[in-house]
Design a protein around this motif. Structure first.
Motif, PDB file in Angstrom:
ATOM      1  N   ALA A  24      42.329  38.165  40.097  1.00  0.00           N
ATOM      2  CA  ALA A  24      41.394  39.213  40.219  1.00  0.00           C
ATOM      3  C   ALA A  24      42.053  39.974  41.559  1.00  0.00           C
ATOM      4  CB  ALA A  24      39.914  38.616  40.820  1.00  0.00           C
ATOM      5  N   ASP A  25      42.733  39.385  42.593  1.00  0.00           N
ATOM      6  CA  ASP A  25      43.472  40.232  43.412  1.00  0.00           C
ATOM      7  C   ASP A  25      44.317  41.418  42.810  1.00  0.00           C
ATOM      8  OD1 ASP A  25      42.139  38.813  45.215  1.00  0.00           O
ATOM      9  OD2 ASP A  25      43.741  37.261  45.557  1.00  0.00           O
ATOM     10  N   CYS A  26      44.962  40.986  41.638  1.00  0.00           N
ATOM     11  CA  CYS A  26      45.793  42.240  41.019  1.00  0.00           C
ATOM     12  C   CYS A  26      44.867  43.282  40.446  1.00  0.00           C
ATOM     13  CB  CYS A  26      46.659  41.545  39.774  1.00  0.00           C
ATOM     14  SG  CYS A  26      47.924  40.227  40.402  1.00  0.00           S
ATOM     15  N   HIS A  27      43.850  42.940  40.107  1.00  0.00           N
ATOM     16  CA  HIS A  27      42.815  44.053  39.422  1.00  0.00           C
ATOM     17  C   HIS A  27      42.496  44.863  40.508  1.00  0.00           C
ATOM     18  CE1 HIS A  27      39.437  45.622  38.391  1.00  0.00           C
ATOM     19  NE2 HIS A  27      39.689  45.675  37.006  1.00  0.00           N
ATOM     20  N   HIS A  28      42.095  44.206  41.600  1.00  0.00           N
ATOM     21  CA  HIS A  28      41.590  44.944  42.774  1.00  0.00           C
ATOM     22  C   HIS A  28      42.772  45.735  43.491  1.00  0.00           C
ATOM     23  CE1 HIS A  28      37.696  43.195  42.971  1.00  0.00           C
ATOM     24  NE2 HIS A  28      38.470  42.078  43.121  1.00  0.00           N
TER      25      HIS A  28
END
Length: 122
Positions: A24-28
């Motif tokens: 999810a951090d890569c998406h953000h």
């Protein structure tokens, strides 16, 4: 490759923008919109490169494996941690500090001793 989770075994397809991310951090970091959450998730196994779907509401212990190659993808995440170490601590781990002091012997390309041949032949 994910810089947040070092041992990511699957990529997850985000339901909002339909792009693949490791976490999810890569998406953000790459997208400007918030991550939409759904109960059905689409995974891509990094070992066999095949995709599969899992329902988060009915997730069981047997669902922790890829249905194609049995790769266990639900494992504890290894996140990078800053640490200080002394160089040359253990030669089995880091052998850059060791110096090889062996001397290469000259190769003999013949069955006869070429250096001693003039003395023996007379």
């Amino acid at each position: 490759m994910c810089k947040h989770i070092l041992n990511a075994q699957v990529a997850i397809r985000s339901p909002c923008c339909r792009k693949w991310f490791d976490c999810a951090d890569c998406h953000h970091e790459t997208e400007s919109h918030p991550l939409a959450q759904r109960t059905e998730m689409i995974f891509a196994c990094k070992k066999c490169k095949k995709t599969f779907r899992k329902d988060a509401q009915e997730f069981e212990e047997s669902d922790e494996y890829c249905p194609h190659c049995d790769n266990h993808f639900v494992i504890d995440a290894m996140t990078p941690k800053p640490m200080l170490k002394i160089e040359g601590e253990d030669a089995r781990i880091d052998s850059r500090m060791l110096k090889d002091e062996r001397v290469r012997q000259e190769e003999q390309r013949s069955i006869f001793d070429v250096k001693e041949a003039p003395n023996k032949l007379g």
